[in-house]
Design a protein around this motif. Structure first.
Motif, PDB file in Angstrom:
ATOM      1  N   MET A   1       0.707  -1.060   0.052  1.00  0.00           N
ATOM      2  CA  MET A   1      -0.170  -0.314   0.015  1.00  0.00           C
ATOM      3  C   MET A   1       0.991   1.243  -0.009  1.00  0.00           C
ATOM      4  O   MET A   1       1.914   1.354   0.589  1.00  0.00           O
ATOM      5  CB  MET A   1      -0.846   0.093   1.127  1.00  0.00           C
ATOM      6  N   SER A   2       0.470   2.291  -0.813  1.00  0.00           N
ATOM      7  CA  SER A   2       1.078   3.515  -0.961  1.00  0.00           C
ATOM      8  C   SER A   2       1.457   4.299   0.675  1.00  0.00           C
ATOM      9  O   SER A   2       0.780   4.104   1.392  1.00  0.00           O
ATOM     10  CB  SER A   2       0.579   4.538  -1.930  1.00  0.00           C
ATOM     11  N   THR A   3       2.197   5.041   0.584  1.00  0.00           N
ATOM     12  CA  THR A   3       2.431   5.867   1.811  1.00  0.00           C
ATOM     13  C   THR A   3       1.332   6.841   2.086  1.00  0.00           C
ATOM     14  O   THR A   3       0.808   6.789   3.380  1.00  0.00           O
ATOM     15  CB  THR A   3       3.769   6.794   1.781  1.00  0.00           C
ATOM     16  N   ALA A   4       0.864   7.451   1.167  1.00  0.00           N
ATOM     17  CA  ALA A   4      -0.574   8.117   1.257  1.00  0.00           C
ATOM     18  C   ALA A   4      -1.586   7.350   1.889  1.00  0.00           C
ATOM     19  O   ALA A   4      -2.228   7.636   2.620  1.00  0.00           O
ATOM     20  CB  ALA A   4      -0.770   8.977   0.002  1.00  0.00           C
ATOM     21  N   ARG A   5      -1.660   6.028   1.338  1.00  0.00           N
ATOM     22  CA  ARG A   5      -2.677   5.240   1.957  1.00  0.00           C
ATOM     23  C   ARG A   5      -2.440   4.706   3.350  1.00  0.00           C
ATOM     24  O   ARG A   5      -3.587   4.777   4.214  1.00  0.00           O
ATOM     25  CB  ARG A   5      -3.134   4.141   0.952  1.00  0.00           C
ATOM     26  N   ALA A   6      -1.462   4.550   3.808  1.00  0.00           N
ATOM     27  CA  ALA A   6      -0.970   4.398   4.970  1.00  0.00           C
ATOM     28  C   ALA A   6      -1.392   5.325   5.847  1.00  0.00           C
ATOM     29  O   ALA A   6      -1.694   5.217   7.134  1.00  0.00           O
ATOM     30  CB  ALA A   6       0.421   4.105   4.893  1.00  0.00           C
ATOM     31  N   ARG A   7      -1.053   6.845   5.635  1.00  0.00           N
ATOM     32  CA  ARG A   7      -1.108   7.820   6.416  1.00  0.00           C
ATOM     33  C   ARG A   7      -2.669   7.962   6.577  1.00  0.00           C
ATOM     34  O   ARG A   7      -3.096   8.216   7.653  1.00  0.00           O
ATOM     35  CB  ARG A   7      -0.832   9.085   5.583  1.00  0.00           C
ATOM     36  N   LEU A   8      -3.633   7.684   5.582  1.00  0.00           N
ATOM     37  CA  LEU A   8      -4.977   8.018   5.651  1.00  0.00           C
ATOM     38  C   LEU A   8      -5.528   6.899   6.658  1.00  0.00           C
ATOM     39  O   LEU A   8      -6.259   7.084   7.563  1.00  0.00           O
ATOM     40  CB  LEU A   8      -5.490   7.596   4.426  1.00  0.00           C
ATOM     41  N   ARG A   9      -4.990   5.644   6.564  1.00  0.00           N
ATOM     42  CA  ARG A   9      -5.468   4.494   7.504  1.00  0.00           C
ATOM     43  C   ARG A   9      -5.141   4.923   8.672  1.00  0.00           C
ATOM     44  O   ARG A   9      -5.832   4.685   9.713  1.00  0.00           O
ATOM     45  CB  ARG A   9      -4.699   3.295   7.224  1.00  0.00           C
ATOM     46  N   LEU A  10      -3.805   5.822   9.166  1.00  0.00           N
ATOM     47  CA  LEU A  10      -3.597   6.063  10.418  1.00  0.00           C
ATOM     48  C   LEU A  10      -4.539   7.010  11.106  1.00  0.00           C
ATOM     49  O   LEU A  10      -4.944   6.908  12.328  1.00  0.00           O
ATOM     50  CB  LEU A  10      -2.115   6.647  10.623  1.00  0.00           C
ATOM     51  N   SER A  15     -10.640   6.481  15.052  1.00  0.00           N
ATOM     52  CA  SER A  15     -12.087   6.108  15.409  1.00  0.00           C
ATOM     53  C   SER A  15     -12.715   4.934  15.073  1.00  0.00           C
ATOM     54  O   SER A  15     -13.829   4.884  15.141  1.00  0.00           O
ATOM     55  CB  SER A  15     -12.955   7.488  14.848  1.00  0.00           C
ATOM     56  N   VAL A  16     -11.827   3.939  14.871  1.00  0.00           N
ATOM     57  CA  VAL A  16     -12.323   2.854  14.463  1.00  0.00           C
ATOM     58  C   VAL A  16     -11.414   1.706  15.056  1.00  0.00           C
ATOM     59  O   VAL A  16     -10.260   1.988  15.171  1.00  0.00           O
ATOM     60  CB  VAL A  16     -12.151   2.380  12.720  1.00  0.00           C
ATOM     61  N   GLN A  17     -11.941   0.665  15.276  1.00  0.00           N
ATOM     62  CA  GLN A  17     -11.236  -0.175  15.975  1.00  0.00           C
ATOM     63  C   GLN A  17     -10.020  -1.118  15.296  1.00  0.00           C
ATOM     64  O   GLN A  17      -9.907  -0.929  14.006  1.00  0.00           O
ATOM     65  CB  GLN A  17     -11.968  -1.555  16.542  1.00  0.00           C
ATOM     66  N   ASP A  18      -8.731  -1.059  16.022  1.00  0.00           N
ATOM     67  CA  ASP A  18      -7.735  -1.410  15.485  1.00  0.00           C
ATOM     68  C   ASP A  18      -7.575  -2.736  14.591  1.00  0.00           C
ATOM     69  O   ASP A  18      -7.086  -2.951  13.749  1.00  0.00           O
ATOM     70  CB  ASP A  18      -6.597  -1.821  16.549  1.00  0.00           C
ATOM     71  N   GLU A  19      -8.718  -3.643  14.813  1.00  0.00           N
ATOM     72  CA  GLU A  19      -8.691  -4.803  14.190  1.00  0.00           C
ATOM     73  C   GLU A  19      -9.453  -4.610  13.039  1.00  0.00           C
ATOM     74  O   GLU A  19      -9.577  -5.722  12.103  1.00  0.00           O
ATOM     75  CB  GLU A  19      -9.335  -5.919  15.113  1.00  0.00           C
ATOM     76  N   THR A  20      -9.910  -3.431  12.548  1.00  0.00           N
ATOM     77  CA  THR A  20     -10.501  -3.515  11.174  1.00  0.00           C
ATOM     78  C   THR A  20      -9.761  -3.526  10.060  1.00  0.00           C
ATOM     79  O   THR A  20      -8.515  -2.878   9.878  1.00  0.00           O
ATOM     80  CB  THR A  20     -11.111  -2.043  11.019  1.00  0.00           C
ATOM     81  N   PRO A  21     -10.118  -4.296   9.056  1.00  0.00           N
ATOM     82  CA  PRO A  21      -9.424  -4.601   7.909  1.00  0.00           C
ATOM     83  C   PRO A  21      -9.000  -3.382   7.058  1.00  0.00           C
ATOM     84  O   PRO A  21      -9.737  -2.336   7.109  1.00  0.00           O
ATOM     85  CB  PRO A  21     -10.262  -5.500   7.035  1.00  0.00           C
ATOM     86  N   GLU A  22      -7.747  -3.461   6.738  1.00  0.00           N
ATOM     87  CA  GLU A  22      -7.298  -2.350   6.045  1.00  0.00           C
ATOM     88  C   GLU A  22      -7.973  -1.983   4.509  1.00  0.00           C
ATOM     89  O   GLU A  22      -8.313  -0.922   4.061  1.00  0.00           O
ATOM     90  CB  GLU A  22      -5.808  -2.238   5.436  1.00  0.00           C
ATOM     91  N   SER A  23      -8.509  -2.840   3.881  1.00  0.00           N
ATOM     92  CA  SER A  23      -9.497  -2.868   2.721  1.00  0.00           C
ATOM     93  C   SER A  23     -10.549  -2.073   2.930  1.00  0.00           C
ATOM     94  O   SER A  23     -11.199  -1.366   2.185  1.00  0.00           O
ATOM     95  CB  SER A  23      -9.774  -4.286   2.109  1.00  0.00           C
ATOM     96  N   TYR A  24     -10.952  -2.058   4.269  1.00  0.00           N
ATOM     97  CA  TYR A  24     -12.074  -1.340   4.730  1.00  0.00           C
ATOM     98  C   TYR A  24     -12.077   0.182   4.633  1.00  0.00           C
ATOM     99  O   TYR A  24     -12.886   0.865   3.938  1.00  0.00           O
ATOM    100  CB  TYR A  24     -12.519  -1.742   6.162  1.00  0.00           C
ATOM    101  N   PHE A  25     -10.764   0.611   4.887  1.00  0.00           N
ATOM    102  CA  PHE A  25     -10.531   1.904   4.899  1.00  0.00           C
ATOM    103  C   PHE A  25     -10.311   2.293   3.120  1.00  0.00           C
ATOM    104  O   PHE A  25     -10.813   3.417   2.949  1.00  0.00           O
ATOM    105  CB  PHE A  25      -9.361   2.328   5.659  1.00  0.00           C
ATOM    106  N   GLU A  26      -9.706   1.534   2.720  1.00  0.00           N
ATOM    107  CA  GLU A  26      -9.311   1.706   1.332  1.00  0.00           C
ATOM    108  C   GLU A  26     -10.711   1.894   0.590  1.00  0.00           C
ATOM    109  O   GLU A  26     -10.882   2.775  -0.234  1.00  0.00           O
ATOM    110  CB  GLU A  26      -8.562   0.794   0.656  1.00  0.00           C
ATOM    111  N   ALA A  27     -11.818   0.818   0.791  1.00  0.00           N
ATOM    112  CA  ALA A  27     -13.211   1.034   0.109  1.00  0.00           C
ATOM    113  C   ALA A  27     -13.653   2.393   0.551  1.00  0.00           C
ATOM    114  O   ALA A  27     -14.441   3.186  -0.403  1.00  0.00           O
ATOM    115  CB  ALA A  27     -13.877   0.062   0.462  1.00  0.00           C
ATOM    116  N   LEU A  28     -13.746   2.976   1.822  1.00  0.00           N
ATOM    117  CA  LEU A  28     -14.382   4.202   2.208  1.00  0.00           C
ATOM    118  C   LEU A  28     -13.614   5.117   1.394  1.00  0.00           C
ATOM    119  O   LEU A  28     -14.552   6.136   0.883  1.00  0.00           O
ATOM    120  CB  LEU A  28     -14.172   4.321   3.676  1.00  0.00           C
TER     121      LEU A  28
END
Length: 415
Positions: A1-10, A15-28
């Motif tokens: 995953m790109s650096t920007a997407r990693a930043r967005l995930r952080l 506000s979302v539980q840590d165990e939420t899958p990374e693909s969830y944030f990418e879809a949002l």
């Protein structure tokens, strides 16, 4: 995953539980209805979602690595619509929401957006999150509403003006009806006055024939001369009054289309006779410069008389408006090839350009209510038009006015 997407995930993970899958944030991020772009401190686009493609016409892959300046209209090439401002890198320095921002599309057209800037700082990264909400249609409708409102306001003002003009015209027509009735009444009064005047003249002439010879027999020359002079003055005064009544009766009589060869100078003289007393009372002196051997014109003499009375009364009122208590009217006639030219000039108040442009319009007047209906010059224009004659006015405010008329000798012979 790109650096920007990693930043967005952080950021979103706060506000979302840590165990939420990374693909969830990418879809949002990718399926957001608003266009979202992340930009680093240098203004370079690091990530963009699907909505940015529809908004700007660029593919997401085209935008990554480009400067935010790709959305900035070029000065001298693109013209920013009024009441809008272009997106700029300086907006990235101040977080907040900017309304009515103009964004340049790939095809060179504009889109209007509400542009939101958020500064994101965490332990691993510092970047700017930007959201574009397309309000192009909303702005178009707002502008159209403003335009329609302005048009409606102008139409309302025009309607108010038309209503005011209609009301004024109705009042003028009522006044015109009163004047017409007064004209009929005046004609009858003139007829009634003419009878006692003729009686006075007859008795005076009888006195001349009877009394004067008897006075002579008394051998009182002084009394004889005084009585004879008085009687002569009475007859002369009665004749003048009868002449004025005759002019008046001719003028108020309904005009017929009886055309004949007419001397314009005779019509001018008649008009001056009718208005002579008014001019004297107002200190107005009339200067006449008539051409010798002036040819006649084929016209209705009573209608020409009406034209000259209108011109003379306009000059009278213009002089009176100066408040000087005196003034001058110059009347000049001359022959110009197949035309007769008449000039009426005064040293009255004059007219500005607006008044001069409307002087021949029906019901236009600058006089106070009750002092004019604005019909004189329009009627004169109509009379002259039937003769294929012309009338022009030259005037300046405070410098008097000059009306110049050119009447053909015989309009029937004009080609």
């Amino acid at each position: 995953m790109s650096t920007a997407r990693a930043r967005l995930r952080l950021v979103e993970a706060e506000s979302v539980q840590d165990e939420t899958p990374e693909s969830y944030f990418e879809a949002l991020f990718d399926q957001s209805s608003d266009a979202v772009v992340t930009v680093n401190e240098n203004g370079t686009i690091e990530a963009a979602n699907q909505a940015i493609e529809e908004l700007t016409g660029y593919l997401k892959t085209e935008l990554v690595g480009k400067l935010i300046d790709v959305f900035v209209p070029k000065i001298g090439i693109h013209q920013i619509p009024q009441r809008s401002r272009a997106i700029g890198r300086q907006m990235l320095l101040t977080p907040g929401t900017y309304e009515d921002v103009c964004v340049l599309r790939k095809d060179g057209h504009f889109k209007f957006v509400d542009f939101t800037v958020r500064k994101v700082i965490n332990d691993n990264a510092v970047f700017t999150l930007t959201l574009f909400r397309d309000v192009t249609e909303k702005k178009r409708m707002e502008r159209e509403l403003i335009t329609k409102h302005t048009e409606l306001l102008e139409a309302y003002k025009a309607l108010e003006r038309n209503n005011a003009e209609l009301k004024s015209m109705q009042e003028t027509l009522v006044q015109a009806g009163k004047m017409a009735a007064l004209g009929e009444l005046s004609a009858g009064i003139a007829h009634e006055l003419n009878q006692p005047l003729q009686a006075i003249r007859g008795f005076t002439q009888e006195l001349q024939e009877v009394a004067v010879p008897q006075l002579k027999s008394l051998k009182n020359a002084e009394l004889d001369a005084s009585v004879a002079s008085s009687l002569k003055s009475i007859v002369s005064g009665v004749d003048k009054m009868a002449g004025i009544i005759g002019y008046f009766r001719s003028f108020v009589r309904k005009s017929t289309e009886k055309f004949e060869v007419t001397q314009v100078q005779d019509a001018i003289e008649e008009a001056m006779t009718m208005l002579g007393r008014q001019f004297t009372m107002r200190g107005i002196e009339v200067h006449k410069e008539f051409s010798r051997d002036l040819p006649g014109v084929y016209a209705n003499p009573l209608q020409l008389l009406q034209v000259f009375i209108n011109l003379a009364t306009n000059a009278r009122d213009a002089i009176e408006a100066t408040g000087r208590g005196k003034g001058n009217i110059w009347i000049k006639t001359s022959a110009r090839e197949e035309f007769v030219e008449i000039s009426f000039r005064d040293d009255g108040a004059g007219m500005n350009e607006k008044t001069k442009s409307k002087v021949f319009n029906p019901f236009f007047t600058t006089k106070e209510v009750g002092k004019g209906m604005g019909l004189g010059m329009s009627l004169s224009y109509g009379i002259l038009s039937k003769l294929q004659a012309s009338i022009v006015v030259e005037s300046e405010l405070g410098k008097g006015a000059e009306f110049v008329i050119k009447i053909p000798k015989d309009y029937r012979e004009l080609a």
